[in-house]
Design an enzyme around this catalytic site. Structure first.
Site, PDB file in Angstrom:
ATOM      1  N   VAL A  14       0.833  -1.214   0.000  1.00  0.00           N
ATOM      2  CA  VAL A  14       0.000   0.000   0.000  1.00  0.00           C
ATOM      3  C   VAL A  14       0.868   1.265   0.000  1.00  0.00           C
ATOM      4  O   VAL A  14       0.575   2.229  -0.719  1.00  0.00           O
ATOM      5  CB  VAL A  14      -0.967  -0.002   1.218  1.00  0.00           C
ATOM      6  CG1 VAL A  14      -1.861   1.229   1.169  1.00  0.00           C
ATOM      7  CG2 VAL A  14      -1.803  -1.270   1.235  1.00  0.00           C
ATOM      8  N   ILE A 136     -12.927   1.368  -2.251  1.00  0.00           N
ATOM      9  CA  ILE A 136     -14.317   1.863  -2.224  1.00  0.00           C
ATOM     10  C   ILE A 136     -14.415   2.969  -1.168  1.00  0.00           C
ATOM     11  O   ILE A 136     -14.037   2.747  -0.021  1.00  0.00           O
ATOM     12  CB  ILE A 136     -15.307   0.733  -1.822  1.00  0.00           C
ATOM     13  CG1 ILE A 136     -15.108  -0.519  -2.672  1.00  0.00           C
ATOM     14  CG2 ILE A 136     -16.742   1.229  -1.909  1.00  0.00           C
ATOM     15  CD1 ILE A 136     -15.923  -1.719  -2.177  1.00  0.00           C
ATOM     16  N   ASP A 201      -9.976 -10.242   9.817  1.00  0.00           N
ATOM     17  CA  ASP A 201      -9.876  -8.975   9.081  1.00  0.00           C
ATOM     18  C   ASP A 201     -11.275  -8.429   8.751  1.00  0.00           C
ATOM     19  O   ASP A 201     -11.540  -7.235   8.925  1.00  0.00           O
ATOM     20  CB  ASP A 201      -9.072  -9.205   7.788  1.00  0.00           C
ATOM     21  CG  ASP A 201      -8.975  -7.957   6.942  1.00  0.00           C
ATOM     22  OD1 ASP A 201      -8.203  -7.051   7.320  1.00  0.00           O
ATOM     23  OD2 ASP A 201      -9.680  -7.863   5.916  1.00  0.00           O
ATOM     24  N   LYS A 205     -13.147  -4.862   9.989  1.00  0.00           N
ATOM     25  CA  LYS A 205     -13.827  -3.900   9.097  1.00  0.00           C
ATOM     26  C   LYS A 205     -15.293  -3.736   9.485  1.00  0.00           C
ATOM     27  O   LYS A 205     -15.834  -2.630   9.459  1.00  0.00           O
ATOM     28  CB  LYS A 205     -13.697  -4.375   7.652  1.00  0.00           C
ATOM     29  CG  LYS A 205     -12.253  -4.315   7.151  1.00  0.00           C
ATOM     30  CD  LYS A 205     -12.068  -5.133   5.896  1.00  0.00           C
ATOM     31  CE  LYS A 205     -10.677  -5.019   5.322  1.00  0.00           C
ATOM     32  NZ  LYS A 205     -10.385  -6.021   4.311  1.00  0.00           N
ATOM     33  N   GLY A 302      -5.149  -4.494  -2.717  1.00  0.00           N
ATOM     34  CA  GLY A 302      -4.179  -4.257  -3.778  1.00  0.00           C
ATOM     35  C   GLY A 302      -3.567  -2.866  -3.668  1.00  0.00           C
ATOM     36  O   GLY A 302      -4.120  -1.979  -3.007  1.00  0.00           O
TER      37      GLY A 302
HETATM   38  P1  NAP Z   1       3.350  -4.768   3.537  1.00  0.00           P
HETATM   39  O1  NAP Z   1       3.386  -4.895   2.072  1.00  0.00           O
HETATM   40  O2  NAP Z   1       3.826  -5.901   4.379  1.00  0.00           O
HETATM   41  O3  NAP Z   1       4.132  -3.444   3.948  1.00  0.00           O
HETATM   42  C1  NAP Z   1       4.495  -3.144   5.262  1.00  0.00           C
HETATM   43  C2  NAP Z   1       5.566  -2.082   5.237  1.00  0.00           C
HETATM   44  O4  NAP Z   1       5.885  -1.715   6.576  1.00  0.00           O
HETATM   45  C3  NAP Z   1       6.869  -2.520   4.565  1.00  0.00           C
HETATM   46  O5  NAP Z   1       7.378  -1.470   3.793  1.00  0.00           O
HETATM   47  C4  NAP Z   1       7.802  -2.830   5.741  1.00  0.00           C
HETATM   48  O6  NAP Z   1       9.156  -2.603   5.439  1.00  0.00           O
HETATM   49  C5  NAP Z   1       7.311  -1.808   6.756  1.00  0.00           C
HETATM   50  N1  NAP Z   1       7.569  -2.243   8.123  1.00  0.00           N
HETATM   51  C6  NAP Z   1       7.017  -3.283   8.779  1.00  0.00           C
HETATM   52  N2  NAP Z   1       7.492  -3.366  10.028  1.00  0.00           N
HETATM   53  C7  NAP Z   1       8.365  -2.358  10.162  1.00  0.00           C
HETATM   54  C8  NAP Z   1       9.205  -1.921  11.219  1.00  0.00           C
HETATM   55  N3  NAP Z   1       9.230  -2.547  12.396  1.00  0.00           N
HETATM   56  N4  NAP Z   1       9.984  -0.848  11.025  1.00  0.00           N
HETATM   57  C9  NAP Z   1       9.961  -0.191   9.829  1.00  0.00           C
HETATM   58  N5  NAP Z   1       9.184  -0.562   8.799  1.00  0.00           N
HETATM   59  C10 NAP Z   1       8.400  -1.638   8.951  1.00  0.00           C
HETATM   60  O7  NAP Z   1       1.859  -4.466   4.037  1.00  0.00           O
HETATM   61  P2  NAP Z   1       0.652  -3.825   3.199  1.00  0.00           P
HETATM   62  O8  NAP Z   1      -0.075  -4.912   2.501  1.00  0.00           O
HETATM   63  O9  NAP Z   1       1.119  -2.651   2.455  1.00  0.00           O
HETATM   64  O10 NAP Z   1      -0.318  -3.380   4.397  1.00  0.00           O
HETATM   65  C11 NAP Z   1      -0.045  -2.249   5.183  1.00  0.00           C
HETATM   66  C12 NAP Z   1      -1.287  -1.878   5.979  1.00  0.00           C
HETATM   67  O11 NAP Z   1      -2.360  -1.611   5.081  1.00  0.00           O
HETATM   68  C13 NAP Z   1      -1.790  -2.968   6.909  1.00  0.00           C
HETATM   69  O12 NAP Z   1      -2.366  -2.360   8.052  1.00  0.00           O
HETATM   70  C14 NAP Z   1      -2.902  -3.643   6.086  1.00  0.00           C
HETATM   71  O13 NAP Z   1      -3.875  -4.262   6.889  1.00  0.00           O
HETATM   72  C15 NAP Z   1      -3.474  -2.442   5.385  1.00  0.00           C
HETATM   73  N6  NAP Z   1      -4.187  -2.713   4.132  1.00  0.00           N
HETATM   74  C16 NAP Z   1      -3.595  -3.489   3.175  1.00  0.00           C
HETATM   75  C17 NAP Z   1      -4.260  -3.656   1.975  1.00  0.00           C
HETATM   76  C18 NAP Z   1      -3.665  -4.491   0.872  1.00  0.00           C
HETATM   77  O14 NAP Z   1      -4.341  -4.693  -0.164  1.00  0.00           O
HETATM   78  N7  NAP Z   1      -2.431  -4.985   1.012  1.00  0.00           N
HETATM   79  C19 NAP Z   1      -5.502  -3.051   1.748  1.00  0.00           C
HETATM   80  C20 NAP Z   1      -6.062  -2.271   2.757  1.00  0.00           C
HETATM   81  C21 NAP Z   1      -5.394  -2.099   3.941  1.00  0.00           C
HETATM   82  P3  NAP Z   1       9.934  -3.489   4.336  1.00  0.00           P
HETATM   83  O15 NAP Z   1       9.288  -3.129   3.004  1.00  0.00           O
HETATM   84  O16 NAP Z   1      11.343  -3.071   4.390  1.00  0.00           O
HETATM   85  O17 NAP Z   1       9.695  -4.916   4.710  1.00  0.00           O
HETATM   86  N1  HSE Z   2      -6.164  -8.471   3.376  1.00  0.00           N
HETATM   87  C1  HSE Z   2      -7.204  -7.555   3.078  1.00  0.00           C
HETATM   88  C2  HSE Z   2      -8.176  -8.188   2.109  1.00  0.00           C
HETATM   89  C3  HSE Z   2      -6.628  -6.299   2.484  1.00  0.00           C
HETATM   90  O1  HSE Z   2      -7.823  -9.183   1.482  1.00  0.00           O
HETATM   91  O2  HSE Z   2      -9.306  -7.693   1.998  1.00  0.00           O
HETATM   92  C4  HSE Z   2      -7.655  -5.213   2.276  1.00  0.00           C
HETATM   93  O3  HSE Z   2      -8.109  -4.714   3.492  1.00  0.00           O
END
Ligand code: NAP
Ligand code: HSE
Length: 438
Positions: A14, A136, A201, A205, A302
């Site tokens: 993200v 959304i 999760d 929500k 995504g």
């Molecule tokens: P991700 O790809 O795992 O990214 C996490 C990021 O945080 C990475 O850049 C990681 O660094 C960094 N990080 C983690 N622990 C850290 C620490 N201790 N110190 C410094 N940096 C740290 O996760 P994501 O999917 O983007 O999700 C992030 C948030 O958005 C979560 O709360 C998730 O629930 C929410 N979310 C995700 C989505 C989705 O579609 N993925 C959708 C809605 C909401 P590195 O890159 O160096 O590992």
């Molecule tokens: N892991 C979550 C999902 C990311 O699949 O819906 C979006 O919140």
């Protein structure tokens, strides 16, 4: 005008999407926000890791708390996840008088009551559009667009990973584990994917949606949760024969004297629009007394879809920076002193219709015994299908659809059915919702 400086905490799926969208649409965003928005610093775990986005001009650090404390940073965007360090980052930012944008539904659902109170006191915003439904704009729609309504219920497909798995299993007959691994590769799944497949999760929500729909505090610990890991291809196929799709739904309903909050696999008539929401797409159906049903649909996970919501929050925060804190939209839609702590109904008292699948010996009288048990619990049957036993087997599958009944009565009926000598396996029980009326 001088750019607003943002500190990013997390630059993974993200965070990377957010950098890309902010750069690509910089001019459109400036025209909307009234000022350019620039990322000054970003915290990551591993600065040497290749990134999906252009990081030029962004200082990198491995210390998330340093971002919150950075004097150049005016808005902290938390995209790291979790409820430990992420909570500390948000608290430090708020303490320092900085606005926060987050996509972290776990943090909002479990710590939001305290965080919003702290933010209210400091006169800053915590914006969380990306926490529900990916791209959304469902928070804005419910919090502002439906503000005239008494919302009666809402039901949503609010986990993209689970919906992706169910769709691929149904349409292509693919195996659960293989599809989950693909959802992880595509960046849809949570760091701990059991959050996706076991409904946690979605419960995060749903907690958030229910709070802003009904004006209640966040009550994550009281949500009833069932995941999709026990679903079998057989039940998906039988549901189809009966004219239903199985979707993993979050349901919040206002009932006399309280609220139902539940997440579970649900049979929905296939003619409903929401039954046809497939893949990583999410949809939320909201029933308001003035507007009737409204449906919100879009990519539920995504990089760029979620970044769309993060950047929209950033624009809103930048616009509101000069506004009087008293006149901002309240975090949970209702004024903080007007929240009502309505009781959450225990699952035993929740009323739904049911799909049951029994495995029984192919003997005369079994169906009559089952019907007798249901009748004694006041449960009426809507449809029955008995499947031919497979060649060489004496076991039949019996599928029943029932009318609505309280969960406690159905539990008792299932207990009695499983005690029958001729019922040879645990009874499969899924809930059915028509999603048709008030
Ligand atoms: P991700 O790809 O795992 O990214 C996490 C990021 O945080 C990475 O850049 C990681 O660094 C960094 N990080 C983690 N622990 C850290 C620490 N201790 N110190 C410094 N940096 C740290 O996760 P994501 O999917 O983007 O999700 C992030 C948030 O958005 C979560 O709360 C998730 O629930 C929410 N979310 C995700 C989505 C989705 O579609 N993925 C959708 C809605 C909401 P590195 O890159 O160096 O590992
Ligand atoms: N892991 C979550 C999902 C990311 O699949 O819906 C979006 O919140």
């Amino acid at each position: 005008m001088e750019a607003v400086k943002v500190g990013l905490v997390g630059m993974g799926t993200v965070g990377g999407g957010t950098v890309t969208v902010l750069r690509r649409n910089a001019e459109e965003i400036r025209r909307r926000a009234g000022r350019p928005i620039e990322i000054a610093v970003a915290a990551v775990r591993d600065p040497a890791r290749p990134r999906s986005c252009d990081t030029s001009g962004i200082r990198l650090t491995t210390d998330p708390l340093a971002v919150a404390a950075d004097p150049e940073v005016q808005v902290v965007v938390e995209l790291m996840g979790g409820t430990g360090l992420a909570r500390e980052v948000v608290e430090r930012a708020v303490e320092a008088g900085k606005h926060v944008v987050t996509a972290n539904k776990a943090l909002i659902a479990t710590c939001g009551n305290e965080l919003f109170a702290q933010a209210q006191e400091r006169g800053v915003m915590i914006a969380f559009e990306a926490a529900v439904g990916g791209g959304i704009p469902i928070i804005k729609a419910v919090r502002e667009g439906l503000a005239a309504n008494r919302i009666q219920w809402l039901a949503g497909i609010i986990n993209g990973t689970a919906n992706y798995i169910l769709t691929e299993m149904r349409d292509k007959g693919r195996a659960f584990d293989e599809v989950l691994a693909e959802a992880q590769r595509l960046g849809y799944a949570e760091a701990d994917p059991t959050f996706d497949v076991e409904g946690i999760d979605a419960a995060h929500k749903l907690t958030i949606l229910a709070a802003i729909a009904f004006g209640i505090p966040l009550r994550f610990e009281q949500v009833y949760v069932e995941g999709i890991s026990a679903l079998t291809p057989e039940d998906v196929a039988y549901a189809g024969e009966l004219g239903y799709r199985i979707k993993h739904l979050g349901i919040a309903k206002r009932i006399d004297g309280g609220v139902e909050l539940r997440v579970h696999p649900t049979l929905i008539p296939e003619r409903r629009l929401i039954a046809n929401v497939d893949g990583v797409m999410n949809a939320v159906l909201v029933w308001g007394d003035a507007v009737g049903p409204t449906l919100y649909y879009g990519a539920g996970a995504g990089a760029e879809p979620t970044a769309s919501a993060v950047v929209a929050d950033l624009v809103e925060v930048v616009r509101a920076m000069t506004a009087d804190p008293e006149n901002r939209v309240p975090h949970l839609a209702f004024q903080p002193d007007a929240l009502e702590d309505l009781p959450i109904l225990p699952m035993d008292q929740v009323e739904t219709a049911y799909y049951l699948r029994l495995q029984a010996r192919d003997r005369p009288g079994v169906l009559a015994e089952v019907a007798g048990i249901l009748a004694r619990q006041g449960i009426s049957i809507e449809a029955v299908i008995q499947k031919e036993p497979p060649p060489g087997s004496q076991q039949v599958s019996v599928i029943l659809l029932t009318h609505r009944v309280q969960e406690r009565r159905m539990r008792e009926a299932i207990r009695q059915m499983e005690a029958l000598e001729d019922v040879t396996a645990p009874v499969v029980r899924l809930r059915v919702e028509s999603l048709g009326g008030r």
